[in-house]
Enzyme design. Structure first.
Site, short mmCIF file in Angstrom:
data_model
loop_
_atom_site.label_atom_id
_atom_site.label_comp_id
_atom_site.label_asym_id
_atom_site.label_seq_id
_atom_site.Cartn_x
_atom_site.Cartn_y
_atom_site.Cartn_z
N VAL A 152 1.02 -1.22 0.26
CA VAL A 152 -0.28 0.01 0.06
C VAL A 152 0.91 1.18 0.00
O VAL A 152 1.90 1.22 0.91
CB VAL A 152 -0.99 0.02 0.98
CG1 VAL A 152 -1.90 1.11 1.44
CG2 VAL A 152 -1.89 -1.04 1.18
N CYS A 153 0.55 2.24 -0.84
CA CYS A 153 1.38 3.56 -0.90
C CYS A 153 2.78 3.42 -1.20
O CYS A 153 3.11 2.57 -1.95
CB CYS A 153 1.05 4.23 0.58
SG CYS A 153 1.47 5.96 0.43
#
Length: 272
Positions: A152-153
């Site tokens: 994520v990210c």
């Protein structure tokens, strides 16, 4: 004690089991009416809704809490799955928002071949983790054996540093997405990107989308929709400024200027 996960699972169980119980009770009575077709289709529990996945979420100091908590919520809704936060030690992990997270297991204790390994992101915390050989070695080892390798990210930077995304289409936070080429990856401007068994989410809140998408992958669409409904995940942000294209130019410039030195630091770490 009833917590959110217990409630979520109980609600799903009740949704499926209640018609079955009612049907069983009425069938014992001579005057019972037969259930209609729609109710009858819910009397059998889908066998594929029960799993035994081993899911590992990487924890490290300075990570962004929501990068981990968003998908953790979704994964924790998988019946039968074991979801663990893994870190170098069992010491509390301060996040970049001040929330503290307690790891479940250490690197040595983590399952050898997880079904899912997920790396959350951050800024300074991620840069530090990229320079930590134990963290990168752990990701490389488990990522080579995992069924799904995910992030994520800016967690995608950690996957890149571990050599896990070369030749793969990936996404990342909008600011770092173009830098994924430094790791041999192919940047894609999308909220969730899947390339074979690599599934990556864009910035921070995209971890919820990514987690829900993987729930649908590991169970089915109806199961994922049920989890989404229980979470009341129907975002209607008060502002339309969630991407560089939709945010006011002044706001986008201000954020780019704030992190102006970050690309060079990432390039340097990628080339070490």
């Amino acid at each position: 004690m009833i917590n959110r996960r217990t409630f979520s699972l109980a609600a799903l169980t009740g949704l499926l089991a209640a018609p079955h119980v009612r049907a069983a009770e009425t069938q014992d009575k001579a005057t019972a009416a037969q259930p209609d077709d729609d109710v009858h289709t819910m009397t059998e529990f889908p066998a594929e809704w029960q799993g035994a996945e081993e899911i590992v979420l990487l924890g490290y100091p300075g990570m962004t809490a929501l990068d981990l908590v968003g998908p953790q919520y979704m994964f924790a809704s998988l019946w039968g799955a074991k979801v663990k936060v893994v870190a170098k030690t069992l010491d509390p992990l301060p996040t970049d928002t001040g929330l503290t997270i307690l790891p479940d297991v250490t690197f040595d204790q983590a399952v050898a071949a997880p079904d899912v390994i997920c790396a959350p992101g951050a800024v300074s915390g991620t840069l530090a983790a990229m320079q930590d050989s134990e963290t990168i070695d752990f990701l490389a080892d488990r990522g080579a054996k995992a069924r799904y390798v995910t992030s994520v990210c800016t967690g995608s930077l950690l996957l890149g540093k571990a050599g896990l995304v070369e030749g793969y289409r990936v996404t990342s936070h909008w600011f770092t997405r173009p830098l994924m080429t430094e790791f041999g990856a192919i940047p894609v401007d999308a909220r969730v990107v899947r390339d074979r068994n690599r599934i990556t989410g864009a910035g921070v809140t995209a971890g919820i989308d990514f987690g829900l998408a993987l729930v649908g992958e590991m169970r089915d669409e109806t199961y994922a929709q049920s989890v989404q409904l229980i979470a009341e995940y129907a975002p209607e942000p008060p502002f339309n400024a969630g991407t560089p294209e939709t945010a006011p130019p002044m706001v986008t410039k201000m954020m780019r200027d704030m992190f102006a030195g970050l690309p060079d630091r990432i390039r340097a770490l990628a080339r070490q």
